[in-house]
Design a protein around this motif. Structure first.
Motif, PDB file in Angstrom:
ATOM      1  N   GLU A   1      37.113 -37.312  86.670  1.00 27.35           N
ATOM      2  CA  GLU A   1      37.943 -37.981  85.661  1.00 27.35           C
ATOM      3  C   GLU A   1      38.859 -37.025  84.911  1.00 27.35           C
ATOM      4  O   GLU A   1      39.989 -37.396  84.561  1.00 27.35           O
ATOM      5  N   SER A   2      38.374 -35.825  84.641  1.00 30.71           N
ATOM      6  CA  SER A   2      39.168 -34.868  83.848  1.00 30.71           C
ATOM      7  C   SER A   2      39.752 -33.745  84.687  1.00 30.71           C
ATOM      8  O   SER A   2      40.412 -32.851  84.150  1.00 30.71           O
ATOM      9  N   LYS A   3      39.510 -33.782  85.995  1.00 33.15           N
ATOM     10  CA  LYS A   3      40.055 -32.785  86.929  1.00 33.15           C
ATOM     11  C   LYS A   3      39.649 -31.359  86.555  1.00 33.15           C
ATOM     12  O   LYS A   3      40.434 -30.418  86.670  1.00 33.15           O
ATOM     13  N   ILE A   4      38.407 -31.219  86.138  1.00 34.67           N
ATOM     14  CA  ILE A   4      37.872 -29.902  85.833  1.00 34.67           C
ATOM     15  C   ILE A   4      37.459 -29.220  87.139  1.00 34.67           C
ATOM     16  O   ILE A   4      36.827 -29.836  88.001  1.00 34.67           O
ATOM     17  N   ALA A   5      37.813 -27.970  87.290  1.00 36.10           N
ATOM     18  CA  ALA A   5      37.349 -27.171  88.426  1.00 36.10           C
ATOM     19  C   ALA A   5      35.973 -26.622  88.081  1.00 36.10           C
ATOM     20  O   ALA A   5      35.812 -25.944  87.067  1.00 36.10           O
ATOM     21  N   VAL A   6      34.976 -26.938  88.897  1.00 39.72           N
ATOM     22  CA  VAL A   6      33.597 -26.580  88.588  1.00 39.72           C
ATOM     23  C   VAL A   6      33.037 -25.647  89.665  1.00 39.72           C
ATOM     24  O   VAL A   6      33.184 -25.904  90.861  1.00 39.72           O
ATOM     25  N   VAL A   7      32.403 -24.571  89.213  1.00 41.03           N
ATOM     26  CA  VAL A   7      31.631 -23.703  90.100  1.00 41.03           C
ATOM     27  C   VAL A   7      30.232 -23.629  89.513  1.00 41.03           C
ATOM     28  O   VAL A   7      30.067 -23.269  88.342  1.00 41.03           O
TER      29      VAL A   7
ATOM     30  N   GLU B   1      40.162 -25.858  93.343  1.00 40.60           N
ATOM     31  CA  GLU B   1      41.267 -26.690  92.889  1.00 40.60           C
ATOM     32  C   GLU B   1      40.828 -27.554  91.710  1.00 40.60           C
ATOM     33  O   GLU B   1      39.624 -27.759  91.492  1.00 40.60           O
ATOM     34  N   PRO B   2      41.770 -28.114  90.960  1.00 40.36           N
ATOM     35  CA  PRO B   2      41.399 -29.049  89.889  1.00 40.36           C
ATOM     36  C   PRO B   2      40.595 -30.217  90.444  1.00 40.36           C
ATOM     37  O   PRO B   2      40.932 -30.785  91.481  1.00 40.36           O
ATOM     38  N   GLY B   3      39.504 -30.556  89.776  1.00 40.89           N
ATOM     39  CA  GLY B   3      38.674 -31.664  90.201  1.00 40.89           C
ATOM     40  C   GLY B   3      37.699 -31.335  91.311  1.00 40.89           C
ATOM     41  O   GLY B   3      36.935 -32.192  91.750  1.00 40.89           O
ATOM     42  N   GLN B   4      37.695 -30.103  91.767  1.00 42.96           N
ATOM     43  CA  GLN B   4      36.816 -29.687  92.869  1.00 42.96           C
ATOM     44  C   GLN B   4      35.543 -29.064  92.325  1.00 42.96           C
ATOM     45  O   GLN B   4      35.575 -28.271  91.387  1.00 42.96           O
ATOM     46  N   MET B   5      34.416 -29.422  92.930  1.00 42.82           N
ATOM     47  CA  MET B   5      33.133 -28.812  92.594  1.00 42.82           C
ATOM     48  C   MET B   5      32.664 -27.953  93.762  1.00 42.82           C
ATOM     49  O   MET B   5      32.632 -28.406  94.903  1.00 42.82           O
ATOM     50  N   THR B   6      32.312 -26.716  93.462  1.00 35.24           N
ATOM     51  CA  THR B   6      31.817 -25.785  94.474  1.00 35.24           C
ATOM     52  C   THR B   6      30.467 -25.253  94.025  1.00 35.24           C
ATOM     53  O   THR B   6      30.305 -24.840  92.874  1.00 35.24           O
ATOM     54  N   ALA B   7      29.510 -25.257  94.921  1.00 33.72           N
ATOM     55  CA  ALA B   7      28.181 -24.716  94.629  1.00 33.72           C
ATOM     56  C   ALA B   7      28.031 -23.350  95.271  1.00 33.72           C
ATOM     57  O   ALA B   7      28.475 -23.124  96.399  1.00 33.72           O
TER      58      ALA B   7
ATOM     59  N   MET C   1      47.314 -27.003  93.198  1.00 36.77           N
ATOM     60  CA  MET C   1      47.354 -25.618  92.722  1.00 36.77           C
ATOM     61  C   MET C   1      45.938 -25.071  92.595  1.00 36.77           C
ATOM     62  O   MET C   1      45.055 -25.748  92.083  1.00 36.77           O
ATOM     63  N   THR C   2      45.735 -23.865  93.084  1.00 35.52           N
ATOM     64  CA  THR C   2      44.439 -23.206  92.918  1.00 35.52           C
ATOM     65  C   THR C   2      44.282 -22.809  91.460  1.00 35.52           C
ATOM     66  O   THR C   2      45.104 -22.082  90.907  1.00 35.52           O
ATOM     67  N   ILE C   3      43.220 -23.296  90.835  1.00 30.00           N
ATOM     68  CA  ILE C   3      43.037 -23.055  89.409  1.00 30.00           C
ATOM     69  C   ILE C   3      42.166 -21.835  89.138  1.00 30.00           C
ATOM     70  O   ILE C   3      42.280 -21.180  88.118  1.00 30.00           O
ATOM     71  N   LEU C   4      41.276 -21.519  90.083  1.00 30.17           N
ATOM     72  CA  LEU C   4      40.425 -20.338  89.969  1.00 30.17           C
ATOM     73  C   LEU C   4      40.292 -19.722  91.354  1.00 30.17           C
ATOM     74  O   LEU C   4      40.010 -20.424  92.328  1.00 30.17           O
ATOM     75  N   LYS C   5      40.487 -18.417  91.414  1.00 28.50           N
ATOM     76  CA  LYS C   5      40.426 -17.741  92.708  1.00 28.50           C
ATOM     77  C   LYS C   5      39.751 -16.388  92.561  1.00 28.50           C
ATOM     78  O   LYS C   5      40.039 -15.624  91.642  1.00 28.50           O
ATOM     79  N   ALA C   6      38.849 -16.108  93.484  1.00 27.06           N
ATOM     80  CA  ALA C   6      38.276 -14.774  93.618  1.00 27.06           C
ATOM     81  C   ALA C   6      38.782 -14.199  94.928  1.00 27.06           C
ATOM     82  O   ALA C   6      38.626 -14.810  95.985  1.00 27.06           O
ATOM     83  N   ASP C   7      39.413 -13.045  94.857  1.00 27.60           N
ATOM     84  CA  ASP C   7      40.038 -12.442  96.029  1.00 27.60           C
ATOM     85  C   ASP C   7      39.304 -11.152  96.385  1.00 27.60           C
ATOM     86  O   ASP C   7      39.484 -10.119  95.734  1.00 27.60           O
TER      87      ASP C   7
END
Length: 227
Positions: A174-180, A27-33, A1-7
């Motif tokens: 480990e905690s499936k945090i979505a990180v930007v 997504e949960p657990g995904q890191m985006t720079a 599931m997409t947890i954060l989205k900018a459209d």
């Protein structure tokens, strides 16, 4: 599931767009720079994702629904935001800073044992890296689902940057945090994140998996130099 989205988000100040049609899914657990030269719109993008700025066009979604309008409301829904300004109370001790942040102190010391001998020391006397450890651990111990970080490494030595980014990566795993995160250390960011977006003049000029972008540093540098 997409947890954060900018459209197709356009954002800026006083109805003047700085960022144009920015799109992102995390997504949960995904890191985006978010990478790019100074003035490319990185902080403006992050402030809009956080709810500090209202989009001029497009939308921000959390958990598949329109995100609450304010940072305060998004925080109640599990979003944590670390700004580029170190948010410690300089006159309070390290321990008091953790308690003010409603932090699980024992867990904080598990994450950053380096803070243990500093608990009675005023935060104003801590090094920049130590202050950022306090800031980061306060966010992590509140169990966010989404973590937005603006220039965590600003002004810090490379080894300290590695230590901080490693903990962010571990929290994501480990905690499936979505990180930007907005980051100035390109190589260090690309070695830890899953995806990256390069902004140039407020528009996405390059996007891809970090593993692929590590082999395209010339294209990233071109985006910086052509700003």
């Amino acid at each position: 599931m997409t947890i954060l989205k900018a459209d197709a988000v356009s954002a800026g100040y006083h109805d003047h767009p700085v960022v144009h049609e920015f799109t992102l899914s995390v997504e949960p657990g995904q890191m985006t720079a978010i990478l790019g030269p100074n003035g490319a719109g990185k902080t403006t993008t992050l402030l809009t994702l956080a709810g500090v700025l209202k989009p001029l066009a497009g939308s921000v979604q959390m958990y598949g629904k329109t995100a609450p309008k304010s940072l305060h409301a998004r925080a109640r829904e599990g979003l944590a935001f670390i700004s580029e300004t170190r948010s410690v109370f300089m006159e309070l001790t390290t321990l008091e800073n953790l308690k003010v942040g409603q932090c699980d102190v024992a867990r904080a010391l598990d994450i950053f044992p380096e803070l243990r001998p500093l608990m009675s020391k005023p935060a104003g006397l801590l090094s920049g890296g130590e202050q950022q450890m306090v800031t980061l651990v306060r966010a992590l111990t509140r169990n966010p689902k989404i973590l937005l970080i603006d220039e965590l490494s600003l002004g810090l030595a490379p080894k300290v940057v590695e230590r901080l980014l490693d903990e962010v990566r571990r929290a994501a795993d480990e905690s499936k945090i979505a990180v930007v995160l907005v980051e100035q250390h390109i190589n260090q960011a690309l070695s830890r994140v899953d995806e990256a977006v390069v902004l140039r003049r407020g528009r996405v000029s390059l996007r891809g998996q970090a593993s692929e972008l590590r082999n395209q540093k010339g294209r990233i540098q071109a985006a910086y130099l052509s700003h």
